[in-house]
Scaffold this motif. Sequence first.
Motif, PDB file in Angstrom:
ATOM      1  N   LEU A  23       0.596  -1.200   0.154  1.00  0.00           N
ATOM      2  CA  LEU A  23      -0.419   0.084  -0.345  1.00  0.00           C
ATOM      3  C   LEU A  23       0.966   1.157  -0.173  1.00  0.00           C
ATOM      4  CD1 LEU A  23      -2.700  -1.521   2.184  1.00  0.00           C
ATOM      5  CD2 LEU A  23      -3.118  -0.698   0.204  1.00  0.00           C
ATOM      6  N   ALA A  24       2.121   1.804   1.005  1.00  0.00           N
ATOM      7  CA  ALA A  24       2.842   2.374   0.798  1.00  0.00           C
ATOM      8  C   ALA A  24       3.363   3.069  -0.617  1.00  0.00           C
ATOM      9  CB  ALA A  24       3.655   2.292   1.990  1.00  0.00           C
ATOM     10  N   LYS A  25       4.173   1.789  -1.377  1.00  0.00           N
ATOM     11  CA  LYS A  25       4.502   2.032  -2.134  1.00  0.00           C
ATOM     12  C   LYS A  25       3.812   2.776  -3.728  1.00  0.00           C
ATOM     13  CE  LYS A  25       8.474  -1.446  -1.518  1.00  0.00           C
ATOM     14  NZ  LYS A  25       8.460  -2.390  -2.777  1.00  0.00           N
ATOM     15  N   ASN A  26       1.932   2.180  -3.801  1.00  0.00           N
ATOM     16  CA  ASN A  26       1.422   2.660  -4.076  1.00  0.00           C
ATOM     17  C   ASN A  26       1.017   4.364  -4.136  1.00  0.00           C
ATOM     18  OD1 ASN A  26       1.513   0.352  -6.259  1.00  0.00           O
ATOM     19  ND2 ASN A  26       0.281  -0.624  -4.856  1.00  0.00           N
ATOM     20  N   PHE A  27       0.941   4.043  -2.278  1.00  0.00           N
ATOM     21  CA  PHE A  27       0.351   5.547  -2.247  1.00  0.00           C
ATOM     22  C   PHE A  27       1.094   6.894  -3.032  1.00  0.00           C
ATOM     23  CE2 PHE A  27      -3.271   3.979  -0.026  1.00  0.00           C
ATOM     24  CZ  PHE A  27      -3.704   5.411   0.642  1.00  0.00           C
ATOM     25  N   LEU A  28       2.674   6.043  -2.829  1.00  0.00           N
ATOM     26  CA  LEU A  28       3.693   6.974  -3.328  1.00  0.00           C
ATOM     27  C   LEU A  28       3.750   7.356  -5.024  1.00  0.00           C
ATOM     28  CD1 LEU A  28       7.165   5.423  -2.046  1.00  0.00           C
ATOM     29  CD2 LEU A  28       6.172   7.839  -1.022  1.00  0.00           C
ATOM     30  N   LYS A  29       2.620   6.877  -5.436  1.00  0.00           N
ATOM     31  CA  LYS A  29       2.038   7.034  -6.747  1.00  0.00           C
ATOM     32  C   LYS A  29       0.613   8.141  -7.072  1.00  0.00           C
ATOM     33  CE  LYS A  29       4.351   2.751  -7.814  1.00  0.00           C
ATOM     34  NZ  LYS A  29       4.133   1.398  -7.622  1.00  0.00           N
ATOM     35  N   HIS A  30       0.284   8.077  -5.801  1.00  0.00           N
ATOM     36  CA  HIS A  30      -1.004   8.478  -5.464  1.00  0.00           C
ATOM     37  C   HIS A  30      -1.025   9.495  -5.534  1.00  0.00           C
ATOM     38  CE1 HIS A  30      -5.794   8.229  -4.974  1.00  0.00           C
ATOM     39  NE2 HIS A  30      -5.567   8.106  -3.892  1.00  0.00           N
ATOM     40  N   ASN A  31      -1.945  10.741  -6.466  1.00  0.00           N
ATOM     41  CA  ASN A  31      -1.702  12.403  -6.080  1.00  0.00           C
ATOM     42  C   ASN A  31      -2.415  12.590  -4.766  1.00  0.00           C
ATOM     43  OD1 ASN A  31      -0.430  12.609  -8.691  1.00  0.00           O
ATOM     44  ND2 ASN A  31      -2.436  12.527  -9.628  1.00  0.00           N
ATOM     45  N   ASP A  32      -3.751  11.878  -4.470  1.00  0.00           N
ATOM     46  CA  ASP A  32      -4.334  12.650  -3.754  1.00  0.00           C
ATOM     47  C   ASP A  32      -3.618  12.332  -2.153  1.00  0.00           C
ATOM     48  OD1 ASP A  32      -6.805  13.349  -4.716  1.00  0.00           O
ATOM     49  OD2 ASP A  32      -7.366  11.697  -4.351  1.00  0.00           O
ATOM     50  N   PHE A  33      -2.464  11.037  -2.590  1.00  0.00           N
ATOM     51  CA  PHE A  33      -1.168  11.520  -1.106  1.00  0.00           C
ATOM     52  C   PHE A  33      -0.128  12.468  -0.873  1.00  0.00           C
ATOM     53  CE2 PHE A  33       3.411  10.276   0.625  1.00  0.00           C
ATOM     54  CZ  PHE A  33       3.159   9.969   1.588  1.00  0.00           C
ATOM     55  N   PHE A  34       0.092  13.309  -2.450  1.00  0.00           N
ATOM     56  CA  PHE A  34       0.881  14.293  -2.066  1.00  0.00           C
ATOM     57  C   PHE A  34      -0.070  15.336  -2.230  1.00  0.00           C
ATOM     58  CE2 PHE A  34       2.929  11.073  -4.385  1.00  0.00           C
ATOM     59  CZ  PHE A  34       3.996  11.327  -3.776  1.00  0.00           C
ATOM     60  N   GLU A  35      -1.139  14.948  -2.116  1.00  0.00           N
ATOM     61  CA  GLU A  35      -1.980  17.004  -2.471  1.00  0.00           C
ATOM     62  C   GLU A  35      -2.510  16.539  -0.642  1.00  0.00           C
ATOM     63  OE1 GLU A  35      -4.466  20.129  -2.503  1.00  0.00           O
ATOM     64  OE2 GLU A  35      -2.844  19.512  -3.485  1.00  0.00           O
ATOM     65  N   GLY A  36      -2.724  15.847   0.316  1.00  0.00           N
ATOM     66  CA  GLY A  36      -2.960  15.584   1.430  1.00  0.00           C
ATOM     67  C   GLY A  36      -1.976  16.133   2.006  1.00  0.00           C
ATOM     68  N   VAL A  37      -0.476  15.983   1.974  1.00  0.00           N
ATOM     69  CA  VAL A  37       0.544  15.899   2.347  1.00  0.00           C
ATOM     70  C   VAL A  37       0.869  18.025   2.196  1.00  0.00           C
ATOM     71  CG1 VAL A  37       3.385  15.950   2.947  1.00  0.00           C
ATOM     72  CG2 VAL A  37       1.596  14.031   2.687  1.00  0.00           C
ATOM     73  N   ARG A  38       0.754  18.129   1.153  1.00  0.00           N
ATOM     74  CA  ARG A  38       0.704  19.815   0.737  1.00  0.00           C
ATOM     75  C   ARG A  38       0.230  20.531   1.678  1.00  0.00           C
ATOM     76  NH1 ARG A  38      -2.183  23.393  -0.557  1.00  0.00           N
ATOM     77  NH2 ARG A  38      -3.997  22.114  -1.144  1.00  0.00           N
ATOM     78  N   SER A  39      -1.611  19.876   1.635  1.00  0.00           N
ATOM     79  CA  SER A  39      -3.106  20.671   2.500  1.00  0.00           C
ATOM     80  C   SER A  39      -2.091  20.503   3.801  1.00  0.00           C
ATOM     81  CB  SER A  39      -3.835  20.509   1.985  1.00  0.00           C
ATOM     82  OG  SER A  39      -3.924  19.257   2.960  1.00  0.00           O
ATOM     83  N   VAL A  40      -1.425  20.600   4.168  1.00  0.00           N
ATOM     84  CA  VAL A  40      -1.238  19.681   5.473  1.00  0.00           C
ATOM     85  C   VAL A  40       0.093  20.497   6.308  1.00  0.00           C
ATOM     86  CG1 VAL A  40      -1.053  17.916   7.391  1.00  0.00           C
ATOM     87  CG2 VAL A  40      -3.089  18.439   6.444  1.00  0.00           C
TER      88      VAL A  40
END
Length: 354
Positions: free
Chosen positions: A301-318
């Motif tokens: 899951l972690a490796k696939n989240f590293l290709k997931h735009n919504d993860f980076f958007e969540g990090v950006r916002s917080v």
Amino acid sequence: MENEVIFSVSDGGAAIITLNRPKALNSLSTQMLKPIGEKLKEWQANDQIHLIILRGAGEKGFCAGGDIKTLYEARSSQVASKNAEVFFEEEYQVDMDIYHYPKPIIACLDGIVMGGGVGLTYGASHRIVTERTKWAMPEMNIGFFPDVGAAYFLNKTPGYVGYYLALTASVIQAADVLFANGADSYMTSDNLQKFLGRVEQTDWHAQETNTALKQLIETYSSKSLGNSKLASIQNEIDQHFSKFTVEEIVESLDNDPSKFSHETKQLLLSKSPSSLKITLKQLIDARYKTLEECFATDLILAKNFLKHNDFFEGVRSVVIDKDRNPQYIYKSLAEFTDDEMKKFFQDNNETVTK
């Protein structure tokens, strides 16, 4: 650069690991995890070491989790992405080593203990909370998922309390951490310091470690702790969070006029739809999995989240822009389909997002 982890050993045979990034709330980096893993192996083989203390430097807490800013860089290059994968591999291995460690590990859950900090402490044999403890699996706030073995240990909580904690990212305090099986003992923060002083001054070579340690913990522990808030709402939690889909949980909350249901529904709907759906499937799938199987799924899951735009958007916002206004690609639960969700659980998958 100052050492990000400090290792020391008392004359009496107590070894101490101190996370030493207080300005970053002792957030974990690969540079910290690798030496921790190596030192644990070294101390395991050393007959002069009888127990381990795991604590954080500074006044604010033990550990706020992984170094999210570094993980955010994973989108910038293949090298950065690979480094992020290595971080997760190192982190999960250390967490598992702590579960299986043959010597007592005293984990000091004083102050902030979140995400990766929970992962480091959950498998320890003696986990101590204080009146300052703020414990959470906050990954839902950044479009990620509760990793570090959370699917394993959140299924060990009473009823569906673990599902509630995962999906809402709620912050809980000492009484609730004890209720959720995230800790074993409660001490005031002052008593914790006195207890640690005694542990470091004790000659562990001269006595049976487990018996003496149990007596010492009982001496400094306090029973004067308030009631668990989670215990008081467990019936409501179980009623709503026992469903098999996030949509059913939201519908159940929507049909209940209570203040708890209204607030919880609003909380859920503020999270990333993809994170919510992946996390619930992760938790349900893990009910009968071993610890190792849960960590193996976490790594996929972690490796696939590293290709997931919504993860980076969540990090950006917080963490990056701190505007708390994420613009997720998947804006509703319906938009993130079951077929898309299943891709996140597949190893070596290259395309997991739009």
